[in-house]
Design a protein around this motif. Structure first.
Motif, PDB file in Angstrom:
ATOM      1  N   SER A   6       7.971 -12.132   0.250  1.00 12.33           N
ATOM      2  CA  SER A   6       7.459 -10.764   0.173  1.00 12.33           C
ATOM      3  C   SER A   6       6.080 -10.739  -0.453  1.00 12.33           C
ATOM      4  O   SER A   6       5.707 -11.637  -1.220  1.00 12.33           O
ATOM      5  CB  SER A   6       8.410  -9.882  -0.645  1.00 12.33           C
ATOM      6  N   TYR A  27       4.671 -12.951   5.678  1.00 14.19           N
ATOM      7  CA  TYR A  27       5.701 -12.450   4.771  1.00 14.19           C
ATOM      8  C   TYR A  27       6.651 -11.499   5.498  1.00 14.19           C
ATOM      9  O   TYR A  27       6.214 -10.623   6.258  1.00 14.19           O
ATOM     10  CB  TYR A  27       5.060 -11.762   3.568  1.00 14.19           C
ATOM     11  N   ARG A  29       8.438  -9.195   4.156  1.00 10.88           N
ATOM     12  CA  ARG A  29       8.344  -7.859   3.584  1.00 10.88           C
ATOM     13  C   ARG A  29       6.975  -7.681   2.952  1.00 10.88           C
ATOM     14  O   ARG A  29       6.526  -8.528   2.167  1.00 10.88           O
ATOM     15  CB  ARG A  29       9.422  -7.644   2.531  1.00 10.88           C
ATOM     16  N   GLY A 129       8.711  -5.092   8.841  1.00  7.04           N
ATOM     17  CA  GLY A 129       8.755  -5.472   7.436  1.00  7.04           C
ATOM     18  C   GLY A 129       7.760  -4.795   6.537  1.00  7.04           C
ATOM     19  O   GLY A 129       7.759  -5.033   5.327  1.00  7.04           O
ATOM     20  N   ALA A 170       7.347 -10.051  -5.999  1.00  7.57           N
ATOM     21  CA  ALA A 170       6.603 -10.477  -4.815  1.00  7.57           C
ATOM     22  C   ALA A 170       6.145 -11.918  -4.983  1.00  7.57           C
ATOM     23  O   ALA A 170       5.885 -12.374  -6.102  1.00  7.57           O
ATOM     24  CB  ALA A 170       5.394  -9.570  -4.587  1.00  7.57           C
TER      25      ALA A 170
END
Length: 458
Positions: A6, A27, A29, A129, A170
């Motif tokens: 993410s 990524y 997300r 995402g 993240a």
């Protein structure tokens, strides 16, 4: 390669949207966080105060946007944003000299900031995402215990109590917070050095107003531009945009402020080299009130020179470098940085910050040299005037003079101005020969008197 992990983007304006597009391929997300409650229609918003001003997406920027969002130009034109031939449909007064139109087209899109941002935001929102978290403040960075890696951000929704703040984890945090980015402060709080900050103070004030466009205005042209010169620090741009409108931006450097009343606008426009600006102001019907904005200084933060920087963190777009808006470079540079980020992520995330900052610095070098070098023509602007800067400014002034009759020189200059070719291309032997030939032929008979001030500093 399948997307995993993410990423968080701080700032949902243009730089953040472009960064999110690049991140979405790596990524699974991507969360964009913005202070504003993002609008569902193409309207101005508080977090983009410059949104009411005239915006320019340079030709290279249009190409880069199309690389990131295929078919975007066609989508924008279908929504009424005109495609503008910068060579054939725009009149250029460079240092007071009227440029002879080159025969080959160079296309940009005439569009307002709200419509462009709305279209791009819709494209980004449709990516798998990608999530938007609006009306939310980013309070700071979260890190590993040894502070060697950023692991997310601490956020607080608007209207919530402080004890309701929470963390979004993240693998990568990208700061696209613009000129107001708190990255230097956050780095300092984590025990990292702040980047060296270069500033060139220009004290630009600009006023933009929109007008209903009639095809007969300015002989059917889609735009006019006249730049500021030493001794006459005033500039103006007339640019077509969607909804059959002209946006007119009047700008003054070094504290010379355009007024906002009708009579004051006329008088300011009549002081310019380009008579077309005053013509539109006299004949066209206004469709908005004049809006004033001040820009104190161009700022470049030298993240590429830091020896220590946490993993999992990047700074992009205006948070990295913000340019004098007169040159219209910001969105184009942000799009080129997004293309760079996408390319680097395809090769993995190892040493990403070091690789990105070095690559971004190379992207920034050319537009920074154009903007700062040009601003340093003004004696009132503080900065080092190297022999190279003085030579280039004198040379480009003579190029403008020769371009009144030599269309090849005009084309070469506009390709550099639009960040398609590097500034060094103007020093190619064939271009230098044409400039020298123009100098030996003497000053064109139709040279406007306003360029006299530029001559004195060339």
């Amino acid at each position: 390669m399948a997307s995993t992990g993410s990423a968080v983007v701080v700032g949902g304006s243009m730089g953040g949207l472009l960064a999110a597009r690049a991140l979405s391929e790596t990524y699974a997300r991507v969360v964009l966080i913005d202070r504003d409650r993002l609008p569902v229609q193409p309207v101005n918003r508080r977090g983009v105060p410059q949104g009411r001003q005239l915006h320019v997406l340079l030709a290279r920027g249009r190409e880069a946007f199309d690389e990131l969002f295929p078919g975007l130009t066609d989508e924008l034109t279908s929504r009424g944003a005109p495609l503008v031939d910068l060579h054939g449909r725009v009149r250029w007064y460079n240092d007071g000299y009227v440029m002879r139109p080159p025969p080959l087209p160079l296309f940009a899109v005439g569009i307002s900031r709200p419509l462009l941002e709305h279209a791009v935001r819709a494209r980004v929102a449709a990516l798998p995402g990608v999530e938007f978290l609006s009306a939310t403040e980013v309070l700071g960075l979260s890190t590993t215990p040894d502070r060697s890696r950023v692991t997310g951000v601490r956020v607080l929704p608007h209207g919530a109590d402080e004890d309701e703040a929470y963390t979004i984890d993240a693998d990568l945090v990208v700061d696209a917070g613009g000129r107001a980015s708190r990255a230097p402060v956050w780095l300092d709080q984590l025990g990292y050095p702040r980047p060296v900050e270069e500033q060139v103070r220009v004290d630009v004030t600009y006023v933009t107003r929109t007008y209903r466009r009639d095809p007969q205005h300015i002989g059917g042209l889609l735009g006019v531009l006249t730049n500021a010169v030493p001794g006459r620090p005033r500039a103006a741009v007339v640019a077509v945009r969607e909804d059959d409108q002209f946006a007119i931006a009047l700008a003054g450097m070094l504290g010379d402020e355009p007024p906002t009343d009708d009579e004051g606008l006329y008088e300011f426009a009549e002081s310019l080299v380009a008579p077309e600006v005053a013509e539109v102001l006299r004949r066209a019907v206004p469709t908005s009130d004049p809006v004033k904005m001040r820009f104190p200084a161009s700022v470049r933060r030298r993240y590429e020179r830091l020896r220590r920087f946490p993993d999992g963190y990047l700074v992009v777009a205006d948070a990295l470098c913000s340019f004098n808006p007169i040159y219209g470079q910001g969105m184009t540079v942000a799009s080129l940085e997004a293309l760079l980020l996408r390319q680097l992520l395809a090769g993995g995330t190892e040493g990403l910050a070091r690789r990105f900052f070095r690559g971004a610095a190379r992207l920034i070098d050319a537009p920074w040299s154009i903007a700062v070098g040009t601003d340093l023509r003004f004696p009132e602007v503080a900065g080092a005037r190297t022999a190279k800067v003085r030579f280039v400014n004198a040379y480009v002034h003579r190029l403008h003079r020769a371009a009144t009759t030599d269309a090849v020189l005009g084309a070469a200059f506009l390709r550099v101005l639009n960040l398609i070719d590097p500034p060094t291309s103007l020093l190619a032997p064939g271009i230098m020969f044409r400039v020298l030939r123009g100098v030996f032929r003497g000053t064109p008979a139709n040279r406007p008197s306003a360029s006299t001030a530029a001559d004195s500093h060339a």
